[in-house]
Design a protein around this motif. Sequence first.
Motif, short mmCIF file in Angstrom:
data_model
loop_
_atom_site.label_atom_id
_atom_site.label_comp_id
_atom_site.label_asym_id
_atom_site.label_seq_id
_atom_site.Cartn_x
_atom_site.Cartn_y
_atom_site.Cartn_z
N PRO A 190 -11.65 -13.19 13.70
CA PRO A 190 -11.43 -13.19 12.24
C PRO A 190 -11.36 -11.78 11.67
O PRO A 190 -11.98 -10.84 12.18
CB PRO A 190 -12.63 -13.96 11.69
N VAL A 191 -10.60 -11.65 10.58
CA VAL A 191 -10.40 -10.36 9.92
C VAL A 191 -10.70 -10.52 8.43
O VAL A 191 -10.26 -11.49 7.79
CB VAL A 191 -8.95 -9.86 10.10
N VAL A 192 -11.44 -9.58 7.89
CA VAL A 192 -11.70 -9.51 6.44
C VAL A 192 -11.17 -8.17 5.94
O VAL A 192 -11.42 -7.13 6.56
CB VAL A 192 -13.20 -9.64 6.14
N HIS A 193 -10.45 -8.19 4.83
CA HIS A 193 -9.87 -6.97 4.27
C HIS A 193 -10.62 -6.53 3.01
O HIS A 193 -11.04 -7.37 2.20
CB HIS A 193 -8.40 -7.20 3.91
N ASN A 194 -10.74 -5.22 2.85
CA ASN A 194 -11.33 -4.63 1.65
C ASN A 194 -10.70 -3.24 1.48
O ASN A 194 -11.23 -2.24 1.95
CB ASN A 194 -12.85 -4.53 1.79
N TYR A 195 -9.55 -3.19 0.80
CA TYR A 195 -8.84 -1.92 0.64
C TYR A 195 -7.91 -2.01 -0.57
O TYR A 195 -7.75 -3.06 -1.19
CB TYR A 195 -8.06 -1.57 1.90
N VAL A 229 0.84 -1.20 0.00
CA VAL A 229 0.00 0.00 0.00
C VAL A 229 0.88 1.25 0.00
O VAL A 229 1.80 1.37 0.80
CB VAL A 229 -0.94 0.02 1.21
N HIS A 230 0.58 2.18 -0.88
CA HIS A 230 1.37 3.40 -0.97
C HIS A 230 0.47 4.56 -1.39
O HIS A 230 -0.56 4.35 -2.06
CB HIS A 230 2.51 3.23 -1.97
N PRO A 231 0.82 5.78 -0.99
CA PRO A 231 -0.01 6.94 -1.36
C PRO A 231 0.19 7.32 -2.82
O PRO A 231 1.31 7.27 -3.35
CB PRO A 231 0.50 8.04 -0.43
N VAL A 232 -0.90 7.68 -3.46
CA VAL A 232 -0.86 8.24 -4.81
C VAL A 232 -1.62 9.56 -4.74
O VAL A 232 -2.85 9.59 -4.67
CB VAL A 232 -1.50 7.29 -5.85
N ARG A 233 -0.87 10.64 -4.73
CA ARG A 233 -1.47 11.96 -4.50
C ARG A 233 -2.28 12.40 -5.71
O ARG A 233 -1.85 12.32 -6.86
CB ARG A 233 -0.38 12.98 -4.22
N ARG A 260 -1.06 -2.70 -6.19
CA ARG A 260 -1.09 -3.39 -7.49
C ARG A 260 -2.48 -3.94 -7.78
O ARG A 260 -3.00 -3.83 -8.91
CB ARG A 260 -0.06 -4.52 -7.51
N ASN A 261 -3.12 -4.52 -6.76
CA ASN A 261 -4.49 -5.01 -6.87
C ASN A 261 -5.21 -4.70 -5.56
O ASN A 261 -4.59 -4.71 -4.50
CB ASN A 261 -4.52 -6.54 -7.07
N PRO A 262 -6.52 -4.44 -5.60
CA PRO A 262 -7.26 -4.33 -4.35
C PRO A 262 -7.17 -5.63 -3.55
O PRO A 262 -7.09 -6.72 -4.13
CB PRO A 262 -8.70 -4.07 -4.81
N ARG A 263 -7.19 -5.50 -2.25
CA ARG A 263 -7.17 -6.69 -1.39
C ARG A 263 -8.57 -6.90 -0.83
O ARG A 263 -9.01 -6.18 0.07
CB ARG A 263 -6.17 -6.52 -0.26
#
Length: 340
Positions: free
Chosen positions: A301-306, A196-200, A282-285
């Motif tokens: 449990p953990v679910v990711h959406n980012y 994950v990285h910022p894209v201004r 590179r791709n959404p998670r």
Amino acid sequence: MKRVRVVVVGAGVIGFSTAVCVAEALPTCAVTLVADRFSPDTTSDVAAGILFATQFPDIPVERQTRWFKDSFDHLLAIAQSDQAPDAGVLLTSGCQIFREVPTQKVPFWSELVFGFRFLTERELRRFPEHCFGQAFTTLKCESSSYLPWLEKRFRRAGGEVQQRTVSSLQELAGSYDLIVNCSGLGAGALAGDGQVHPVRGQVLKVRAPWITHFIRDGDGLTYIFPGVHSVTLGGTRQAGDRRREADPADSEGILRRCGRLEPSVAAAEVLSEWVGLRPGRRNPRVERGAPVAEDGGRRVPVVHNYGHGGGGVTLSWGTAVDTLGLVRQCLCEMPLQARL
């Protein structure tokens, strides 16, 4: 029966879409959304909000198509309802133009928008620096209206909202039975995700009511998107740049580039400058992650959406629906005593 305590982290368009999906579909869950910033101070508020997708490299195109379709159908239903003015959702027509003919003349989403076709030679004469174009009708979502509308919908479904800073997912484990991580750029720290990285992104809002059709350069850096109250001119895509203040040089560049596509923008009054940091990846998670343990040893449990980059609004409802399916899986696997 005790309600399962679900927490959604993040108050952007991904977080609120996911929270609404879970709260409405699973009344046995008590859903809380937590975030340190809310509209109008989220990255989603800066988004142009037009439904347009670029293809991610490592996700099956069938899944990306489903994400786009679910989001388009969801927003189209709003646009055709009496909720459209409050939600800030509208149909919009225009074109995307290219300096070189793209490898994929027909993108994967072409059958999901309305009236997709190639520009004629006569139409292309408007843009002498470009040699190919696509015309279509899609949807535009004004996030400054849509996010508060989603929050009201979430609260009507019984959801609770808390403004707080979350330093780690583990700190939530003692209070909740399931964690949904929609923290965008914050997922770099919360999920330990080095991708994950910022894209201004910087945009201008201008008053130009005579502009009624959108124009987007195929490079994605220059676009003119008319909305309900203003026209959005963009933009920038500066990877690794964390500056949140507007840069006058960027504003000048945006006006200059948009003026080449539509000379009349020179007469437009600049209303405001906006900056947001897209959660580049590179791709959404959109997947289940490793559970986190609370002090007592219980594993939550953990679910990711980012990680949607500039496609947050476009894919928001589709990835929220996928996330809901993952939440259902987690609930089915929970020990019975956790649900009693």
